[in-house]
Motif scaffolding. Structure first.
Motif, PDB file in Angstrom:
ATOM      1  N   LYS A 120       0.178 -21.861 -16.287  1.00 19.82           N
ATOM      2  CA  LYS A 120       1.060 -20.717 -16.078  1.00 19.82           C
ATOM      3  C   LYS A 120       0.252 -19.467 -15.740  1.00 19.82           C
ATOM      4  CE  LYS A 120       5.044 -21.966 -18.918  1.00 19.82           C
ATOM      5  NZ  LYS A 120       5.843 -21.608 -20.093  1.00 19.82           N
ATOM      6  N   THR A 121      -0.856 -19.292 -16.411  1.00 20.07           N
ATOM      7  CA  THR A 121      -1.718 -18.125 -16.154  1.00 20.07           C
ATOM      8  C   THR A 121      -2.282 -18.192 -14.742  1.00 20.07           C
ATOM      9  OG1 THR A 121      -2.287 -17.996 -18.499  1.00 20.07           O
ATOM     10  CG2 THR A 121      -3.745 -16.865 -16.958  1.00 20.07           C
ATOM     11  N   LYS A 122      -2.727 -19.387 -14.325  1.00 22.25           N
ATOM     12  CA  LYS A 122      -3.246 -19.558 -12.958  1.00 22.25           C
ATOM     13  C   LYS A 122      -2.165 -19.252 -11.923  1.00 22.25           C
ATOM     14  CE  LYS A 122      -7.022 -22.865 -13.127  1.00 22.25           C
ATOM     15  NZ  LYS A 122      -7.446 -24.198 -12.736  1.00 22.25           N
ATOM     16  N   ALA A 123      -0.960 -19.757 -12.144  1.00 27.32           N
ATOM     17  CA  ALA A 123       0.145 -19.532 -11.210  1.00 27.32           C
ATOM     18  C   ALA A 123       0.490 -18.041 -11.146  1.00 27.32           C
ATOM     19  CB  ALA A 123       1.365 -20.351 -11.626  1.00 27.32           C
ATOM     20  N   ARG A 124       0.513 -17.383 -12.320  1.00 33.70           N
ATOM     21  CA  ARG A 124       0.826 -15.953 -12.345  1.00 33.70           C
ATOM     22  C   ARG A 124      -0.266 -15.160 -11.640  1.00 33.70           C
ATOM     23  NH1 ARG A 124       1.795 -13.931 -18.103  1.00 33.70           N
ATOM     24  NH2 ARG A 124      -0.220 -14.924 -18.186  1.00 33.70           N
ATOM     25  N   ASN A 125      -1.517 -15.503 -11.880  1.00 33.01           N
ATOM     26  CA  ASN A 125      -2.638 -14.815 -11.218  1.00 33.01           C
ATOM     27  C   ASN A 125      -2.586 -15.014  -9.699  1.00 33.01           C
ATOM     28  OD1 ASN A 125      -3.591 -13.869 -13.645  1.00 33.01           O
ATOM     29  ND2 ASN A 125      -5.204 -15.415 -13.848  1.00 33.01           N
ATOM     30  N   LYS A 126      -2.198 -16.218  -9.282  1.00 33.80           N
ATOM     31  CA  LYS A 126      -2.099 -16.501  -7.847  1.00 33.80           C
ATOM     32  C   LYS A 126      -0.996 -15.651  -7.218  1.00 33.80           C
ATOM     33  CE  LYS A 126      -1.860 -20.384  -4.663  1.00 33.80           C
ATOM     34  NZ  LYS A 126      -1.735 -21.827  -4.534  1.00 33.80           N
ATOM     35  N   ARG A 127       0.161 -15.520  -7.920  1.00 32.53           N
ATOM     36  CA  ARG A 127       1.253 -14.683  -7.410  1.00 32.53           C
ATOM     37  C   ARG A 127       0.817 -13.221  -7.315  1.00 32.53           C
ATOM     38  NH1 ARG A 127       4.446 -17.830 -10.891  1.00 32.53           N
ATOM     39  NH2 ARG A 127       4.543 -16.123 -12.399  1.00 32.53           N
ATOM     40  N   VAL A 128       0.127 -12.747  -8.327  1.00 37.83           N
ATOM     41  CA  VAL A 128      -0.351 -11.357  -8.323  1.00 37.83           C
ATOM     42  C   VAL A 128      -1.336 -11.149  -7.176  1.00 37.83           C
ATOM     43  CG1 VAL A 128      -1.734  -9.661  -9.596  1.00 37.83           C
ATOM     44  CG2 VAL A 128       0.062 -10.930 -10.772  1.00 37.83           C
TER      45      VAL A 128
ATOM     46  N   LEU B  61      -1.573 -12.895  -4.332  1.00 39.10           N
ATOM     47  CA  LEU B  61      -0.838 -12.938  -3.069  1.00 39.10           C
ATOM     48  C   LEU B  61      -0.045 -11.650  -2.855  1.00 39.10           C
ATOM     49  CD1 LEU B  61       0.405 -16.654  -2.974  1.00 39.10           C
ATOM     50  CD2 LEU B  61      -1.353 -15.588  -1.542  1.00 39.10           C
ATOM     51  N   GLY B  62       0.520 -11.114  -3.929  1.00 39.90           N
ATOM     52  CA  GLY B  62       1.237  -9.843  -3.828  1.00 39.90           C
ATOM     53  C   GLY B  62       0.311  -8.708  -3.407  1.00 39.90           C
ATOM     54  N   CYS B  63      -0.892  -8.682  -3.998  1.00 36.57           N
ATOM     55  CA  CYS B  63      -1.875  -7.644  -3.646  1.00 36.57           C
ATOM     56  C   CYS B  63      -2.317  -7.785  -2.183  1.00 36.57           C
ATOM     57  CB  CYS B  63      -3.086  -7.710  -4.571  1.00 36.57           C
ATOM     58  SG  CYS B  63      -2.731  -7.164  -6.250  1.00 36.57           S
TER      59      CYS B  63
END
Length: 196
Positions: free
Chosen positions: A9-17, A19-21
């Motif tokens: 979950k942390t990896k997925a959240r970091n990836k979304r952040v 990609l957003g950046c």
């Protein structure tokens, strides 16, 4: 097992952040490239910043009311030209088609291409000042020592006298600054001033 789910979950959240950046940075870069043409279009349509209008013909109705036009000329230090107005000022009727002349001379020993930028002051008069034909619409190439007449055909819209914001305008200054064109025929930043 719970630790693995939490790590996923942390990896997925970091990836979304991330990609957003990346999307935000990409959008900012895209806007920075688009901002110059969009700002130029905005200024052209509104007259903001003293940007003049481009007209095809002067209006049919010529007013007896007059306004004084002053002429200014500057040259960027990278362009080895002399550039000046042939007249310092004229008094014109509102709505009347007028012709003013500038003179440019290439002082170098090489052909050089220049491009003029322009505005009028006071800035609020820009939306009422229209050019019909102007040397500033295109790049100009001058041969070594060549001296040329550069005319500009213009009119001042009679509506300037009806606008409460411009009723106090009695004088408009038309200013040009010539810059060396990016793709100047003499090549990149040659030493034109020193003859070679």
């Amino acid at each position: 097992m719970a630790d693995q789910k939490h790590a996923d979950k942390t990896k997925a959240r970091n990836k979304r952040v991330m990609l957003g950046c990346v999307a935000v940075v990409g959008g900012m870069i895209g806007l920075s490239y688009a901002s110059v043409p969009l700002y130029a279009l905005f200024c052209q349509v509104t007259g903001y910043g003293g940007t003049t209008q481009v007209g095809t013909d002067a209006p049919r109705d010529v007013s007896e009311q007059t306004i004084k036009i002053r002429f200014n000329a500057d040259v960027n230090s990278r362009l080895p030209w002399q550039f000046k107005p042939e007249q310092r000022e004229m008094t014109v009727k509102l709505g009347e088609d007028n012709l003013a002349h500038y003179m440019a001379e290439n002082m170098s020993v090489k052909p050089v291409t220049g491009q003029a930028v322009y505005n009028v002051t006071p800035l609020k008069a820009g939306q009422y000042f229209s050019k019909i034909a102007c040397f500033c619409f295109d790049e100009q190439t001058l041969e070594p020592g060549q001296r040329v007449d550069m005319p500009v055909s213009f009119y001042v819209d009679p509506a300037i006298a009806e606008d409460p914001n411009t009723r106090d305008v009695k004088t408009i200054t038309l200013s040009y600054t010539f810059y060396k064109a990016e793709a100047s025929v003499e090549g990149p930043d040659g030493d034109e001033e020193n003859g070679g």
